[in-house]
Scaffold this motif. Structure first.
Motif, PDB file in Angstrom:
ATOM      1  N   ARG A  58       0.837  -1.207   0.000  1.00  0.00           N
ATOM      2  CA  ARG A  58       0.000   0.000   0.000  1.00  0.00           C
ATOM      3  C   ARG A  58       0.870   1.254   0.000  1.00  0.00           C
ATOM      4  O   ARG A  58       0.624   2.214  -0.745  1.00  0.00           O
ATOM      5  N   GLN A  59       1.910   1.264   0.840  1.00  0.00           N
ATOM      6  CA  GLN A  59       2.809   2.411   0.893  1.00  0.00           C
ATOM      7  C   GLN A  59       3.546   2.600  -0.430  1.00  0.00           C
ATOM      8  O   GLN A  59       3.790   3.731  -0.871  1.00  0.00           O
ATOM      9  N   PHE A  60       3.901   1.496  -1.068  1.00  0.00           N
ATOM     10  CA  PHE A  60       4.547   1.567  -2.378  1.00  0.00           C
ATOM     11  C   PHE A  60       3.625   2.258  -3.389  1.00  0.00           C
ATOM     12  O   PHE A  60       4.052   3.124  -4.166  1.00  0.00           O
ATOM     13  N   LEU A  61       2.340   1.896  -3.376  1.00  0.00           N
ATOM     14  CA  LEU A  61       1.385   2.510  -4.294  1.00  0.00           C
ATOM     15  C   LEU A  61       1.152   3.979  -3.963  1.00  0.00           C
ATOM     16  O   LEU A  61       1.000   4.809  -4.861  1.00  0.00           O
ATOM     17  N   VAL A  62       1.130   4.305  -2.683  1.00  0.00           N
ATOM     18  CA  VAL A  62       1.001   5.709  -2.279  1.00  0.00           C
ATOM     19  C   VAL A  62       2.154   6.519  -2.851  1.00  0.00           C
ATOM     20  O   VAL A  62       1.980   7.610  -3.415  1.00  0.00           O
ATOM     21  N   GLN A  63       3.358   5.989  -2.710  1.00  0.00           N
ATOM     22  CA  GLN A  63       4.547   6.704  -3.174  1.00  0.00           C
ATOM     23  C   GLN A  63       4.595   6.839  -4.690  1.00  0.00           C
ATOM     24  O   GLN A  63       4.996   7.864  -5.221  1.00  0.00           O
ATOM     25  N   THR A  64       4.194   5.796  -5.402  1.00  0.00           N
ATOM     26  CA  THR A  64       4.308   5.838  -6.860  1.00  0.00           C
ATOM     27  C   THR A  64       3.112   6.479  -7.549  1.00  0.00           C
ATOM     28  O   THR A  64       3.230   6.952  -8.688  1.00  0.00           O
ATOM     29  N   SER A  65       1.973   6.520  -6.880  1.00  0.00           N
ATOM     30  CA  SER A  65       0.792   7.127  -7.491  1.00  0.00           C
ATOM     31  C   SER A  65       0.553   8.546  -7.012  1.00  0.00           C
ATOM     32  O   SER A  65      -0.137   9.316  -7.670  1.00  0.00           O
ATOM     33  N   GLY A  66       1.106   8.886  -5.855  1.00  0.00           N
ATOM     34  CA  GLY A  66       0.850  10.206  -5.294  1.00  0.00           C
ATOM     35  C   GLY A  66      -0.520  10.328  -4.657  1.00  0.00           C
ATOM     36  O   GLY A  66      -0.935  11.406  -4.249  1.00  0.00           O
ATOM     37  N   GLU A  67      -1.231   9.231  -4.542  1.00  0.00           N
ATOM     38  CA  GLU A  67      -2.573   9.241  -3.948  1.00  0.00           C
ATOM     39  C   GLU A  67      -2.533   8.659  -2.547  1.00  0.00           C
ATOM     40  O   GLU A  67      -1.978   7.580  -2.343  1.00  0.00           O
ATOM     41  N   GLN A  68      -3.123   9.352  -1.600  1.00  0.00           N
ATOM     42  CA  GLN A  68      -3.181   8.852  -0.226  1.00  0.00           C
ATOM     43  C   GLN A  68      -4.303   7.846  -0.035  1.00  0.00           C
ATOM     44  O   GLN A  68      -4.244   6.997   0.852  1.00  0.00           O
ATOM     45  N   ASN A  69      -5.322   7.940  -0.874  1.00  0.00           N
ATOM     46  CA  ASN A  69      -6.484   7.060  -0.744  1.00  0.00           C
ATOM     47  C   ASN A  69      -6.227   5.734  -1.449  1.00  0.00           C
ATOM     48  O   ASN A  69      -6.690   5.488  -2.563  1.00  0.00           O
ATOM     49  N   VAL A  70      -5.433   4.877  -0.813  1.00  0.00           N
ATOM     50  CA  VAL A  70      -5.110   3.554  -1.354  1.00  0.00           C
ATOM     51  C   VAL A  70      -5.506   2.510  -0.314  1.00  0.00           C
ATOM     52  O   VAL A  70      -5.071   2.582   0.834  1.00  0.00           O
ATOM     53  N   THR A  71      -6.338   1.563  -0.712  1.00  0.00           N
ATOM     54  CA  THR A  71      -6.818   0.547   0.225  1.00  0.00           C
ATOM     55  C   THR A  71      -6.691  -0.843  -0.382  1.00  0.00           C
ATOM     56  O   THR A  71      -6.767  -1.022  -1.599  1.00  0.00           O
ATOM     57  N   TRP A  72      -6.490  -1.833   0.494  1.00  0.00           N
ATOM     58  CA  TRP A  72      -6.413  -3.233   0.072  1.00  0.00           C
ATOM     59  C   TRP A  72      -7.747  -3.909   0.314  1.00  0.00           C
ATOM     60  O   TRP A  72      -8.374  -3.735   1.360  1.00  0.00           O
ATOM     61  N   SER A  73      -8.226  -4.675  -0.657  1.00  0.00           N
ATOM     62  CA  SER A  73      -9.464  -5.428  -0.510  1.00  0.00           C
ATOM     63  C   SER A  73      -9.197  -6.909  -0.729  1.00  0.00           C
ATOM     64  O   SER A  73      -8.895  -7.336  -1.855  1.00  0.00           O
ATOM     65  N   ALA A  74      -9.288  -7.691   0.337  1.00  0.00           N
ATOM     66  CA  ALA A  74      -9.123  -9.136   0.209  1.00  0.00           C
ATOM     67  C   ALA A  74     -10.260  -9.721  -0.621  1.00  0.00           C
ATOM     68  O   ALA A  74     -10.095 -10.729  -1.312  1.00  0.00           O
ATOM     69  N   ALA A  75     -11.421  -9.074  -0.581  1.00  0.00           N
ATOM     70  CA  ALA A  75     -12.592  -9.580  -1.304  1.00  0.00           C
ATOM     71  C   ALA A  75     -12.376  -9.563  -2.813  1.00  0.00           C
ATOM     72  O   ALA A  75     -12.805 -10.475  -3.525  1.00  0.00           O
ATOM     73  N   THR A  76     -11.696  -8.525  -3.306  1.00  0.00           N
ATOM     74  CA  THR A  76     -11.469  -8.418  -4.750  1.00  0.00           C
ATOM     75  C   THR A  76     -10.054  -8.817  -5.159  1.00  0.00           C
ATOM     76  O   THR A  76      -9.764  -8.973  -6.344  1.00  0.00           O
ATOM     77  N   GLY A  77      -9.162  -8.970  -4.168  1.00  0.00           N
ATOM     78  CA  GLY A  77      -7.783  -9.312  -4.465  1.00  0.00           C
ATOM     79  C   GLY A  77      -7.031  -8.205  -5.150  1.00  0.00           C
ATOM     80  O   GLY A  77      -6.121  -8.439  -5.950  1.00  0.00           O
ATOM     81  N   ALA A  78      -7.401  -6.958  -4.838  1.00  0.00           N
ATOM     82  CA  ALA A  78      -6.789  -5.809  -5.502  1.00  0.00           C
ATOM     83  C   ALA A  78      -6.697  -4.621  -4.560  1.00  0.00           C
ATOM     84  O   ALA A  78      -7.439  -4.529  -3.567  1.00  0.00           O
ATOM     85  N   PHE A  79      -5.770  -3.721  -4.869  1.00  0.00           N
ATOM     86  CA  PHE A  79      -5.690  -2.431  -4.183  1.00  0.00           C
ATOM     87  C   PHE A  79      -6.511  -1.441  -4.989  1.00  0.00           C
ATOM     88  O   PHE A  79      -6.480  -1.443  -6.224  1.00  0.00           O
ATOM     89  N   MET A  80      -7.256  -0.593  -4.288  1.00  0.00           N
ATOM     90  CA  MET A  80      -8.017   0.457  -4.961  1.00  0.00           C
ATOM     91  C   MET A  80      -7.317   1.781  -4.731  1.00  0.00           C
ATOM     92  O   MET A  80      -6.945   2.114  -3.602  1.00  0.00           O
ATOM     93  N   ILE A  81      -7.130   2.523  -5.801  1.00  0.00           N
ATOM     94  CA  ILE A  81      -6.442   3.807  -5.739  1.00  0.00           C
ATOM     95  C   ILE A  81      -7.427   4.913  -6.059  1.00  0.00           C
ATOM     96  O   ILE A  81      -7.966   4.991  -7.171  1.00  0.00           O
ATOM     97  N   ASP A  82      -7.692   5.745  -5.072  1.00  0.00           N
ATOM     98  CA  ASP A  82      -8.568   6.899  -5.220  1.00  0.00           C
ATOM     99  C   ASP A  82      -9.918   6.565  -5.841  1.00  0.00           C
ATOM    100  O   ASP A  82     -10.481   7.348  -6.580  1.00  0.00           O
TER     101      ASP A  82
END
Length: 276
Positions: A58-82
């Motif tokens: 999640r922190q890696f995605l925050v750093q590379t996307s510039g978006e703070q709204n990054v969450t992990w969903s076990a239900a979908t098997g994906a991180f959601m960005i903004d």
């Protein structure tokens, strides 16, 4: 993307490119009873990931996307960005694995500054994008997709997109499912770790009732994510020379509006990132 007001995406208009996720926000138009009555799709099996690993990625995605709204969903098997960009776990792991050693031939080694955008498509691949819409996609959304493709092909950039009628050779597959009225209009993937266009766009059929102009805006916006453009209000990356800090007319804003055209700064950004 959300409803009639997309939240700004990282297209680079405000001029930034990033991994943002926000499948176009919802539209302000009320849902008709028929749409509301349609049963949402059944959830997939949850994906296991340790809390420590989830936070690292999640922190890696925050750093590379510039978006703070990054969450992990076990239900979908994906991180959601903004909100409307989904990054499947396998893609995040692949991006993370090569973060310190870019491979030859990827977008990151072909003159694209890291700070301008972390997720891009290589020029040769940008010129030959093929999109397939499967049988789950309603006719109204296929029509909106065709209009969105025409919008991108008219930008005067390197990007050239063709919709094909079979899945063989497709870079991006468009699918559809009813995820309900609390979901976004659509969700897209960013380019993968080999700098191919984002491999999937999923449309929320709850919003079949939206007017054609709103659907066109939503699909044009989501295609932007698959080429690495994030939300315009992002703070990540380097401003494209000549572009402002914000652009209320940008198609990469995350609130869905009626399609009119790319803004002047949208076109500047697109042509700067994907020059002919």
């Amino acid at each position: 993307m959300s409803k009639t007001t997309f939240q700004p995406s990282v297209l680079v208009f405000s001029a930034l490119l990033a991994l943002a996720a926000t499948s176009c926000s919802k539209s302000d138009a009320p849902a008709p009873a028929a749409a509301a009555a349609e049963a949402p799709a059944a959830p997939a099996a949850p994906v296991s990931l340790s809390a420590e690993r989830a936070e690292l990625l999640r922190q890696f995605l925050v750093q590379t996307s510039g978006e703070q709204n990054v969450t992990w969903s076990a239900a979908t098997g994906a991180f959601m960005i903004d909100g409307d960009v989904a990054m499947p776990l396998d893609e995040v792991e692949a991006h993370y694995a090569q973060k310190d050693a870019p491979q030859q031939g990827t977008a990151r080694t072909e003159g694209v500054q890291h700070r301008k955008s972390y997720y891009l498509v290589t020029p040769v691949k940008a010129a030959t994008v093929k999109i397939y819409a499967d049988g789950t996609v309603p006719a109204v959304w296929k029509a909106a997709l065709d209009r969105a493709i025409a919008n991108w092909n008219a930008t005067g950039s390197k990007l050239y997109i063709t919709r094909i009628t079979t899945p063989t050779g497709a870079n991006t597959t468009v699918t559809a499912a009813n995820t309900g009225g609390t979901g976004t209009i659509a969700v897209a993937n960013y380019p993968d770790y080999l700098s191919n266009p984002g491999r999937k766009i999923t449309i929320n059929t709850y919003y079949n009732y939206l007017a054609a102009g709103l659907q066109t805006f939503a699909m044009t916006h989501e295609l932007g994510h698959t080429y690495g453009f994030g939300h315009t209000n992002s703070t990540y990356g380097t401003l494209v020379p000549g572009s402002p800090n914000s652009d209320s007319y940008s198609v990469m804003n995350s609130v869905c509006k009626t399609w009119s055209s790319f803004s002047t700064y949208d076109l500047l950004a697109i042509r700067t990132v994907y020059p002919k």
